[in-house]
Enzyme design. Structure first.
Site: not given
Ligand code: ADP
Length: 192
Positions: A13, A88, A127, A133, A144
């Site tokens: 995404k 989320r 990745r 990361r 996750r």
């Molecule tokens: P990915 O899609 O690979 O999980 P993201 O960059 O979207 O990676 O998110 C990385 C981390 O940031 C998540 O695992 C979480 O800890 C935090 N995070 C991101 N967006 C949210 C959200 N909407 N609510 C809570 N935590 C979030």
């Protein structure tokens, strides 16, 4: 266009959202990127979020909503946005609904990128090698994916029930998936 992109970690995404922003001429808002910027800046919020993110768990709904409100209030969002990584969980979906209703900017489409779990794991491992990361360690990735299945998958049903969900096959070349997303958005916009 006001759009959200849903999909598990590794579903692509982020990559697709950054291409979509050029196509749609609206900002790409990634809550993961916003949080990583706070962590990098060493802000109070970043300090609170850092460990939670490294474990692969969700940062609090309160922190996210505050961050999102301030981002969506910026000028560049007046013609829309692509939201990546939010909502989320169902509480966040309800909060977003209320927020968008209060500014009279309802969502126009929710696109879910569907990718089988084995492929997600493979992509994230790739990745991890390339980017390093902090939350791409095997343990964090497991968390996750678990968080996604338990908390984020119900968000897909939320949008299905609200009638604005489109599911897109996320397997294939980047260009191919991109074309599918554009078609899905065009269809959603014409059905309106
Ligand atoms: P990915 O899609 O690979 O999980 P993201 O960059 O979207 O990676 O998110 C990385 C981390 O940031 C998540 O695992 C979480 O800890 C935090 N995070 C991101 N967006 C949210 C959200 N909407 N609510 C809570 N935590 C979030």
């Amino acid at each position: 266009m006001r759009l959200i992109l849903l999909g598990a970690p590794g579903s692509g995404k982020g990559t697709q959202a950054s291409r979509l922003k050029d196509h749609l001429q609206v900002p790409h808002i990634s809550t993961g990127d916003l949080l990583r910027a706070e962590v990098a800046a060493g802000s109070e919020l970043g300090i609170a979020a850092k460990e939670v993110m490294a474990r692969g768990e969700l940062v609090s709904d309160e922190i996210l909503l505050g961050m999102l409100k301030s981002r969506l209030s910026r000028d560049d969002c007046k013609d829309g946005f692509i939201l990546d990584g939010y909502p989320r969980n169902v509480a966040q979906a309800n909060a977003l609904d209320a927020l968008l209703a209060s500014i009279q900017q309802p969502l126009e489409a929710a696109v879910q990128l569907e990718v089988p779990t084995e492929l997600l794991v493979e992509r994230i491992a790739g990745r991890a090698k390339a980017e390093g990361r902090a939350d791409d360690s095997p343990e964090s990735v497991r968390t996750r994916l678990k968080v996604y299945n338990e908390q984020t998958a119900p968000v897909v049903d939320f949008y299905r029930n609200h009638g604005n969900l489109t599911v897109v096959n996320g397997v294939g070349e980047l260009d191919e998936v991109f074309t599918r997303i554009i078609e899905a958005i065009d269809t959603a916009a014409s059905v309106g």
